[in-house]
Design an enzyme around this catalytic site. Structure first.
Site: not given
Lengths: 389, 389
Positions: B86, B209, B334
């Site tokens: 990430c 989430c 993301h």
């Protein structure tokens, strides 16, 4: 930028290691380098990890370095993960070098590790090796050996190089490999054996072609000022690091001068030396006869004179400029991410006088050339490092 | 080391782009950044490319950056390929920053790009997202959302945080996202909608989430001295770049202070500021309620006080320290390799007064926090950048 030294190197002998994971392989090379450097694990502040096929070979991407290092006693160090095809090992080295040269960190570790050999599944390895998966697998079916065969055929026609010249490079490299305990192939081949091995892609016979292997290499770098704190061995300095790439040229209009030449010129200039000053060189001979073209591109000789250097013995172990004393990519072995650090280890050993039966007497200046190609680029990433004792 | 400026940023809006390849996505972000910076392609000397799943998602490894860039008008530039889960976008940024800060190059491009969404094959995406494939896929079956749910449950018990606090972070972030044309999710949700969405892993409901998306981001960096040659826009300076990692701890004995805190302390110290000086921050909220823990770990508040900042509105767009004005990881989106450069673009726009309806008045100092986790590490790679106008 400050001066950087390589104070320790380590290798897992290149070869087939089906029983070992990437972490097992890396650990051997890393701890050899740590012991060689005289540092403790605590001294290492940052790690650059080179690997380029783990996603496709073992299904591990994203944080491959951290996974490779997790049981290695180096927890908590920032890890930079990098890849650049056959130049991946050099990419890790350059990254670690820049950390130290810039003053960001004092002691850095470069690691390269690759698993290529999957027992019973050569097709998967070959597929993973396609560097431009879309072009090579889906459209052209073009592969490296065929690509180099075409180049070498053109070279023969243009400059009168012969298949015997090509085979004599193999004879030289397999002789060197026979003296190298870290080499994948340790059998010295005769000219006849090379010429008579089966044809793969004209003019390349089997023994002129690379084979697949696994391996790991590591190097520890620190500022030259700090080197003596850790080790009593001769300090090997990084005189220059050059990094170049060609443009994407799907129709093969290569740059002239070749990108390797521009990269070599940059490396020589930054180091304040010329090609005649070199005592030893490790170069990226993806298929063995390409070494002749590399002699020219790296300015070891003039254009079209590559064959001359192999005919007159210049690049043999007892010649004026021994090239690929380790055996080179195909004989020492070429596990992509590890290769550049294997080359580096060889030159460091040569400069420290630790190369045993393949020692070049009084070697003081050495070159490491590592390069990652890809269909459409003459080089997607070329790295040249000049090292000195 | 010399001072570095970010003179241009670009993004492909994060979302689902099944019709676009990695190269198409990257091209949009890169050329937006080139135009924003006022440079020409010729000015760019080196490129750092972040991507972490192309091997597993599209079968391309080894030289993924060169393949992504091949039709982008940047041929011949050396390309550094990097990944760090990430934190991959920030890894590319840090690499490009070090090239310029060290004086190696004057103008560098950082690119992050990721395809995560494969129509009709969510299982493949999920599998690719396992950062430690051996542990997560073969042994434990442990996945991120479950991992964060356990952490948040413990946080509730220890400090009295409530599910309503968690939901209110989502309300804030979706409101911000509704004002951001680059965000994946643009619908502002009410507290009731968040609380009443279906339970995924107690205490996390669906809207707490993350979801999967594709995206690209880019940034152009040069030395501060050169910035005015290219652009008349306010110059955004990189005040500090910090990079840390935790040790591997499979049984969860995390460092105290947390690695994020050590990284933040380093970033603050190098920038010569404290957390109270910040005007805006983008932080790595892998699941949205984790933002509360990040407030503490980045020293926006004391231990156990995360909920207070969401209750009193401190981190809202009109509060004292707006956090994730872009919507954050889960709302802006993301796409791993692109995320850090998306965060960076947001902070650059805020510091230049170009953030439109989500502009923080007179923002002068901003933080970018990007981090890549993996089961067994509290962070495998944490990056914090402080930027100033």
């Amino acid at each position: 930028m400050r001066d950087v030294a390589v104070i320790g190197v380590g290798m897992l002998p290149f070869g087939k290691h089906p029983d070992k994971g990437l972490d097992d392989m890396a650990r051997v090379a890393i701890w050899d380098a740590i012991r060689d450097a005289g540092v403790t694990a605590k001294d290492i502040q940052v790690v650059h990890v080179g690997n380029c096929l783990a996603g496709l070979i073992v299904g591990q991407e994203a944080v491959r370095g951290q996974i490779i290092l997790k049981d290695c006693g180096l927890g908590g160090r920032p890890v930079v993960n990098t890849e650049n095809a056959c130049g991946t090992g050099a990419a890790a080295f350059r990254g670690a070098w820049l950390e130290v040269a810039s003053g960001m960190y004092d002691v850095a570790l470069a690691v390269g590790v690759e698993k290529m050999f999957i027992p019973g599944n050569t097709a998967r390895s070959i597929r993973a090796l396609a560097t431009c998966s879309e072009l090579e697998l889906s459209r052209t079916g073009f592969q490296y050996v065929a690509y180099y065969a075409m180049r070498l055929r053109a070279y023969m026609e243009e400059y009168g190089a012969t298949v015997t010249d090509f085979a004599n490079v193999v004879v030289k490299d397999t002789y060197n490999g026979s003296l190298n305990p870290y080499a994948h192939h340790k059998k010295a081949l005769t000219l006849e054996e090379v010429l008579n091995s089966r044809m793969v892609a004209d003019p390349l016979t089997l023994y002129m072609c690379p084979s697949m292997c696994d391996g790991a290499g590591a190097a520890i770098l620190c500022s030259v000022d700090m080197a003596k704190r850790f080790t009593a061995k001769p300090v090997v300095k990084v005189k220059s690091v050059a990094f170049r790439a060609s443009k994407f040229s799907p129709h093969g209009e290569w740059d002239d001068p070749h990108t390797f030449t521009l990269c070599a010129d940059e490396a020589y200039e930054k180091a304040g030396i010329g090609p005649k000053d070199l005592d030893v060189a490790e170069v990226a001979d993806a298929v063995i006869p390409m070494e002749l073209l590399l002699y020219e591109r790296l300015r070891f000789c003039g254009k079209g004179e590559g064959s001359k250097l192999i005919r007159d013995g210049t690049t043999r172990l007892d010649g004026r400029l021994p090239v690929n004393t380790s055996g080179g990519f195909s004989i020492r072995g070429h596990p992509l991410g590890a290769t550049g650090l294997g080359e580096l280890a060889e030159v460091v050993w040569q400069l420290r006088g630790e190369a045993g039966p393949r020692q070049v007497p009084n070697a003081k200046l050495g070159m490491v050339h590592d390069s990652g190609g890809v269909v459409g680029y003459d080089t997607a990433a070329c790295y040249i490092m000049i090292l000195s004792r």
